[in-house]
Design a protein around this motif. Sequence first.
Motif, short mmCIF file in Angstrom:
data_model
loop_
_atom_site.label_atom_id
_atom_site.label_comp_id
_atom_site.label_asym_id
_atom_site.label_seq_id
_atom_site.Cartn_x
_atom_site.Cartn_y
_atom_site.Cartn_z
N GLN A 4 0.84 -1.21 0.00
CA GLN A 4 0.00 0.00 0.00
C GLN A 4 0.87 1.25 0.00
N MET A 5 1.95 1.24 0.79
CA MET A 5 2.85 2.40 0.82
C MET A 5 3.49 2.62 -0.54
N VAL A 6 3.89 1.54 -1.19
CA VAL A 6 4.50 1.66 -2.51
C VAL A 6 3.50 2.27 -3.49
N ARG A 7 2.25 1.81 -3.44
CA ARG A 7 1.22 2.36 -4.33
C ARG A 7 0.98 3.83 -4.06
N GLU A 8 0.98 4.20 -2.77
CA GLU A 8 0.77 5.61 -2.42
C GLU A 8 1.91 6.48 -2.92
N LEU A 9 3.15 5.99 -2.77
CA LEU A 9 4.30 6.74 -3.27
C LEU A 9 4.24 6.87 -4.79
N GLU A 10 3.84 5.79 -5.46
CA GLU A 10 3.70 5.85 -6.91
C GLU A 10 2.61 6.83 -7.31
N ASP A 11 1.53 6.89 -6.53
CA ASP A 11 0.43 7.82 -6.80
C ASP A 11 0.91 9.27 -6.66
N ILE A 12 1.68 9.53 -5.60
CA ILE A 12 2.21 10.89 -5.39
C ILE A 12 3.17 11.24 -6.52
N THR A 68 -1.07 18.59 0.79
CA THR A 68 -2.42 18.05 0.96
C THR A 68 -3.00 17.61 -0.38
N GLU A 69 -2.82 18.43 -1.40
CA GLU A 69 -3.34 18.08 -2.72
C GLU A 69 -2.60 16.87 -3.30
N LEU A 70 -1.31 16.78 -3.05
CA LEU A 70 -0.56 15.64 -3.58
C LEU A 70 -0.92 14.34 -2.86
N PHE A 71 -1.22 14.45 -1.56
CA PHE A 71 -1.54 13.25 -0.79
C PHE A 71 -3.01 12.86 -0.88
N ALA A 72 -3.83 13.80 -1.33
CA ALA A 72 -5.26 13.51 -1.42
C ALA A 72 -5.50 12.33 -2.35
N THR A 73 -6.39 11.47 -1.94
CA THR A 73 -6.72 10.28 -2.72
C THR A 73 -7.98 10.54 -3.52
N ASN A 74 -8.04 9.99 -4.70
CA ASN A 74 -9.26 10.08 -5.49
C ASN A 74 -10.23 9.04 -4.97
N TYR A 75 -11.17 9.49 -4.15
CA TYR A 75 -12.12 8.57 -3.55
C TYR A 75 -13.20 8.18 -4.54
N SER A 76 -13.69 6.97 -4.41
CA SER A 76 -14.77 6.51 -5.27
C SER A 76 -16.08 7.16 -4.84
N VAL A 84 -14.57 11.47 4.24
CA VAL A 84 -13.64 12.15 3.35
C VAL A 84 -13.39 13.57 3.83
N LEU A 85 -14.46 14.27 4.17
CA LEU A 85 -14.31 15.64 4.66
C LEU A 85 -13.51 15.68 5.96
N SER A 86 -13.77 14.72 6.83
CA SER A 86 -13.04 14.64 8.09
C SER A 86 -11.55 14.40 7.84
N LEU A 87 -11.25 13.50 6.91
CA LEU A 87 -9.86 13.22 6.59
C LEU A 87 -9.16 14.43 5.97
N LYS A 88 -9.88 15.14 5.11
CA LYS A 88 -9.30 16.35 4.52
C LYS A 88 -9.03 17.39 5.59
#
Length: 114
Positions: A4-12, A68-76, A84-88
């Motif tokens: 999961q960490m690898v995927r998140e780093l790749e996403d960033i 924040t924008e780079l770490f934000a995930t595209n939620y379904s 989502v709002l709480s996490l943001k």
Amino acid sequence: MEEQMVRELEDIASKIKKQRAGLGLSQAAMAKLLKISAPAYCKIENGQTDLNISRLMQICKVLKTTPTELFATNYSQSANKEEVLSLKKDLLLKEEELNKLRKKVIDLYDKLGM
């Protein structure tokens, strides 16, 4: 967990690449703005290099974005919007904390005469 960490780093890394391209910057131009070599920057975009906070902040400044924008995930669509709002909100609070800590470090360097 590690996958999961690898995927998140790749996403960033992917978001950084997309933002850079959106600004019309080449990898070489971006590297020059960050005062690093083009191969070193290429490793950032390929997710081969772990970013430290300082480098992340440099990249965000050049790309006119925030961590924040780079770490934000595209939620379904099915994601709980309240969650989502709480996490943001939590991300924004952490970003504010980071800025306060950064200011404290700068103040300490000033007191030490560095």
